[in-house]
Design a protein around this motif. Structure first.
Motif, short mmCIF file in Angstrom:
data_model
loop_
_atom_site.label_atom_id
_atom_site.label_comp_id
_atom_site.label_asym_id
_atom_site.label_seq_id
_atom_site.Cartn_x
_atom_site.Cartn_y
_atom_site.Cartn_z
N ASN A 248 62.42 74.07 80.32
CA ASN A 248 61.06 74.53 80.03
C ASN A 248 59.94 73.54 80.33
OD1 ASN A 248 62.18 76.99 78.92
ND2 ASN A 248 62.72 75.79 77.09
N PRO A 249 59.86 73.01 81.54
CA PRO A 249 58.70 72.18 81.88
C PRO A 249 57.45 73.05 81.98
CG PRO A 249 60.01 72.60 83.83
CD PRO A 249 60.79 73.17 82.67
N THR A 250 56.31 72.51 81.63
CA THR A 250 55.05 73.27 81.67
C THR A 250 53.96 72.42 82.28
OG1 THR A 250 54.50 72.53 79.43
CG2 THR A 250 55.63 74.65 79.63
N TYR A 251 52.80 73.04 82.49
CA TYR A 251 51.62 72.33 82.96
C TYR A 251 50.59 72.33 81.83
CZ TYR A 251 53.62 73.33 87.58
OH TYR A 251 54.45 73.42 88.66
N TYR A 252 50.06 71.14 81.55
CA TYR A 252 49.01 71.02 80.55
C TYR A 252 48.43 69.62 80.66
CZ TYR A 252 46.53 71.09 76.10
OH TYR A 252 45.55 71.04 75.12
N ASN A 271 62.62 69.72 75.29
CA ASN A 271 62.16 70.26 76.57
C ASN A 271 61.75 69.14 77.52
OD1 ASN A 271 62.45 73.05 75.98
ND2 ASN A 271 60.54 73.02 74.81
N ASP A 272 61.71 69.49 78.80
CA ASP A 272 61.12 68.57 79.76
C ASP A 272 59.62 68.43 79.47
OD1 ASP A 272 63.53 68.20 80.97
OD2 ASP A 272 63.10 69.44 82.73
N ALA A 273 59.03 67.35 79.93
CA ALA A 273 57.62 67.07 79.64
C ALA A 273 56.71 68.08 80.32
CB ALA A 273 57.27 65.66 80.12
#
Length: 454
Positions: A248-252, A271-273
């Motif tokens: 679950n890597p995300t953008y923020y 989760n991944d960063a």
């Protein structure tokens, strides 16, 4: 009138010169003149000789009651027939004579020299030194195959300046193969701990290598010759490595609350960063670009919403996960950081990291971690002597040659560096500045043996 002025200036100049000459009888401008004589000083006395590695430490006494003795000189002839000279002042009682090889008896001549340059009669010392640092290094030299070349190990317990010269096969004339020194491969060592080195790049075929050791005195050992087959080393091409989304890597553009975003509630795995933006996603670590501002992964923060900053806790472990699309056994990795000087041994550049690996046999690889995964290794970046005054060598290592050997540089005894894997989870553990809220990497290059492609 003009003629009279000329005569007066001439007479004045003559008077000044005569005054200076008269005043220089014993002193000139207040400095006492050295009295030169031709009387030779008496011989010195040798009290004791201590054998050292490639050297003799000679303890002596100078003649009493002679304040004009200036220095003590020791001389011997080296194997080339050249004079080698050492000097100490009159205030010293020992002189170290270096540069010997072998343990047979050496002959050294010692003399006192006074301020007039007069030399005393010679006092001869005959004594045998211990085995020299050059010979110890050569006798302990061990060579073995390595990825893409060979690995050398040797002893240099007293951190003496040594050079190891590498000779490789070359065709100097048609049909004749000779061993020729390659000056670009010379290994320079002045360290008692880091006494190993790799010589690369060579094909994975049987070939001859020669090695000799030299020291600062011009001594050179015999040549050790080995026939070896370097292990095949290939670069894990970045175009095959793909970031995966199972953790679950995300953008923020900022840190997120660990309690809300940090852990997968279904698996309990961190989760991944979250990356700063799409242009800073984990995939940018594998795009062939070694400069710029690429991967940018934020650390999670526990109790981020707490209005009291002292109650917040930064989680320094940050993960990024990849599919190599091949099974490989790594030999080394190379990190290309952000190259701006403010990131050199500083800010968000990773200082400590781990590599985790697994393969298709681990069917629960996305549901369990670290269970089923293998810790390949844990690595720690170098620390400069003085961060405020970095040397050119320190800057070059960090920005251009930040390489970690998978086996030799691993600091975790529980790791299994030789284990092959397909899937990799990169764990960033510590940044050079722990207060930074994120990690940055431009490129993560890997080299090793490719066992299988998918």
């Amino acid at each position: 009138m003009e003629k009279m002025k000329y005569i007066m200036r001439f007479l004045t100049a003559m008077v000044v010169c005569l005054s200076l000459l008269i005043g220089c009888g014993d002193t000139y401008l207040g400095v006492e003149q050295v009295v030169i004589d031709t009387n030779r000083p008496d011989k010195l006395t040798v009290n004791k000789v201590v054998a050292q590695s490639g050297a003799l430490e000679i303890h002596f006494s100078i003649p009493a009651g002679n304040p004009n003795i200036d220095q003590v000189v020791a001389t011997y002839k080296n194997k080339k027939g050249e004079n080698v000279e050492f000097k100490v002042s009159r205030y010293s009682s020992t002189i170290l004579v270096e540069g010997f090889t072998g343990t047979d008896e050496k002959s050294i001549e010692l003399a006192c020299v006074d301020v007039s340059g007069n030399k005393s009669d010679i006092t001869t010392v005959n004594a045998a030194p211990l085995l020299s640092p050059l010979e110890i290094a050569f006798e302990s030299l061990f060579v073995e195959p390595a990825f893409g070349g060979v690995r050398l190990k040797w002893k240099n317990n007293n951190a003496n300046p040594l050079a190891i010269h590498v000779l490789t096969e070359d065709i100097l004339q048609v049909g004749v193969v000779s061993l020729v020194e390659d000056p670009t491969k010379t290994i320079y060592n002045r360290d008692s701990v880091n006494t190993f080195a790799f010589v690369r790049q060579y094909p994975s075929i049987e070939q001859k290598f020669g090695f000799t050791v030299s020291d600062k005195w011009g001594n050179r050992s015999d040549t050790m010759i080995n026939s070896l087959i370097p292990y095949k080393e290939e670069e894990i091409e970045f175009k095959y490595v793909k970031a995966v989304s199972f953790f679950n890597p995300t953008y923020y553009a900022g840190s997120r609350d660990y309690g809300i975003y940090g852990v997968n509630p279904a698996t309990g795995i961190q989760n991944d960063a979250n990356a700063h933006a799409a242009g800073n996603a984990p995939q940018t670590m594998f795009n062939g670009v070694t400069s710029g501002n690429l991967y940018y992964g934020y650390k999670f923060v526990k109790d981020l919403s707490n209005t009291d900053p002292s109650k917040r806790e930064t989680v320094h472990d940050v993960y990024a996960t990849f599919d190599l699309n091949m099974e490989a056994r790594l030999n080394r990795v190379k990190i290309s950081p952000r190259v701006h000087i403010s990131y050199t041994y500083s800010r968000s550049s990773p200082k400590r990291f781990r590599i985790w690996g697994t393969n298709d046999a681990n069917s629960a690889r996305w549901a369990k971690f670290p269970e089923g995964w293998t810790l390949i290794g844990e690595y720690v970046g170098k620390t400069p002597v003085n961060l405020a005054s970095l040397t050119d060598e320190e800057k070059d290592w960090f920005n251009n040659n930040q390489e970690y050997l998978i086996n030799e540089d691993n600091v975790n005894p529980d790791a299994k560096p030789t284990e092959p894997f397909r899937y990799m989870r990169l764990q960033l553990m510590e940044s050079y500045n722990k207060n930074e809220a994120y990690y940055t990497i431009n490129e993560f290059q890997m080299f090793g043996e490719i066992l299988k492609r998918y």
